[in-house]
Write a protein that holds these residues in place. Sequence first.
Motif, PDB file in Angstrom:
ATOM      1  N   PHE A  96       0.834  -1.209   0.000  1.00 23.70           N
ATOM      2  CA  PHE A  96       0.000   0.000   0.000  1.00 23.70           C
ATOM      3  C   PHE A  96       0.865   1.254   0.000  1.00 23.70           C
ATOM      4  O   PHE A  96       0.610   2.203  -0.746  1.00 23.70           O
ATOM      5  CB  PHE A  96      -0.925  -0.012   1.221  1.00 23.70           C
ATOM      6  N   ILE A  97       1.908   1.270   0.837  1.00 26.35           N
ATOM      7  CA  ILE A  97       2.788   2.441   0.921  1.00 26.35           C
ATOM      8  C   ILE A  97       3.512   2.670  -0.406  1.00 26.35           C
ATOM      9  O   ILE A  97       3.615   3.810  -0.885  1.00 26.35           O
ATOM     10  CB  ILE A  97       3.795   2.264   2.073  1.00 26.35           C
ATOM     11  N   VAL A  98       4.005   1.586  -1.007  1.00 24.99           N
ATOM     12  CA  VAL A  98       4.690   1.717  -2.301  1.00 24.99           C
ATOM     13  C   VAL A  98       3.733   2.276  -3.353  1.00 24.99           C
ATOM     14  O   VAL A  98       4.082   3.178  -4.138  1.00 24.99           O
ATOM     15  CB  VAL A  98       5.258   0.362  -2.746  1.00 24.99           C
ATOM     16  N   GLY A  99       2.505   1.744  -3.370  1.00 28.87           N
ATOM     17  CA  GLY A  99       1.521   2.225  -4.330  1.00 28.87           C
ATOM     18  C   GLY A  99       1.179   3.695  -4.125  1.00 28.87           C
ATOM     19  O   GLY A  99       1.067   4.464  -5.094  1.00 28.87           O
ATOM     20  N   GLN A 100       1.021   4.092  -2.846  1.00 29.91           N
ATOM     21  CA  GLN A 100       0.707   5.492  -2.556  1.00 29.91           C
ATOM     22  C   GLN A 100       1.863   6.412  -2.946  1.00 29.91           C
ATOM     23  O   GLN A 100       1.647   7.497  -3.501  1.00 29.91           O
ATOM     24  CB  GLN A 100       0.381   5.656  -1.072  1.00 29.91           C
ATOM     25  N   ALA A 101       3.087   5.979  -2.651  1.00 27.46           N
ATOM     26  CA  ALA A 101       4.248   6.798  -3.009  1.00 27.46           C
ATOM     27  C   ALA A 101       4.354   6.970  -4.521  1.00 27.46           C
ATOM     28  O   ALA A 101       4.622   8.077  -5.029  1.00 27.46           O
ATOM     29  CB  ALA A 101       5.525   6.163  -2.461  1.00 27.46           C
ATOM     30  N   LEU A 102       4.144   5.881  -5.256  1.00 26.45           N
ATOM     31  CA  LEU A 102       4.173   5.975  -6.714  1.00 26.45           C
ATOM     32  C   LEU A 102       3.038   6.853  -7.220  1.00 26.45           C
ATOM     33  O   LEU A 102       3.223   7.645  -8.160  1.00 26.45           O
ATOM     34  CB  LEU A 102       4.080   4.579  -7.319  1.00 26.45           C
ATOM     35  N   LEU A 133      -2.226  -0.239 -10.578  1.00 31.59           N
ATOM     36  CA  LEU A 133      -2.082  -1.195 -11.667  1.00 31.59           C
ATOM     37  C   LEU A 133      -0.633  -1.644 -11.814  1.00 31.59           C
ATOM     38  O   LEU A 133      -0.346  -2.857 -11.895  1.00 31.59           O
ATOM     39  CB  LEU A 133      -2.578  -0.558 -12.969  1.00 31.59           C
ATOM     40  N   LEU A 134       0.298  -0.705 -11.839  1.00 31.19           N
ATOM     41  CA  LEU A 134       1.714  -1.031 -12.032  1.00 31.19           C
ATOM     42  C   LEU A 134       2.258  -1.863 -10.873  1.00 31.19           C
ATOM     43  O   LEU A 134       2.970  -2.855 -11.079  1.00 31.19           O
ATOM     44  CB  LEU A 134       2.528   0.248 -12.194  1.00 31.19           C
TER      45      LEU A 134
END
Length: 234
Positions: A96-102, A133-134
């Motif tokens: 979740f954190i990685v997705g939010q940062a991206l 998605l990524l």
Amino acid sequence: MIGETLSLFFRSFARAPLAWLLLLAVATGTNLVDLVYGVEAGRGFSALQLASLAVRLLGVAWLAAVTLRRMVGHPARPWAFDRGIVFFAAWTIAIFIVGQALGVGLTLAARKLPLGQANVSLTVLSCIALATLLVDLAVLRIVPWPIARTARFRDIGFGAAWRGMRGRWSAAAGAYLVLVFGLFALHLGMTAWLQLAPPPRPLLIGWTAFDGVESIVFLMMSLALDVAAFNRAK
């Protein structure tokens, strides 16, 4: 892999009925706290909202891990709150954190474009969707590893998961685009609508409850796809 995913999804009703019911209760209850009381308060996060967030994170992580174990067919203590569930919760939060940062990075880049400046809300939603998605497609390449850790299978490490998904990632990605991503986009759009342009209170409560149910359907379909990929890689 689409057929396998759907089969696992529908079988989860019989394999984990209590987890289904508790997930629906947690999702709809916390949604009502966040979206109804949050809209009424209009002043950041209250103590009730913070408690709701904690219940959602811990409750959904635990119940999703239980359902995952049921889907895999793990025979021993699927409800046990052990290292497998702690790992699954940490893994979920990290993704979740990685997705939010991206998503933030993509949004900042898009805001520099004329279209991004003209429609901020649409730009943010689009960037969040693209980031999710990524990240999800990338994670599918190693998804047998977190499934094995959660279900306490010790014979599938990171390297074995990578090798196991060789030649199978494209099928998993196709199933994700067909079965999972549309449900996520619907959930994202409904959440944005209920927060940014809430309908009258009676309709708000009904749509908020529906969004909670839809979010669990999305979660369960995603878990079913992960387990289908795990079964093929194994």
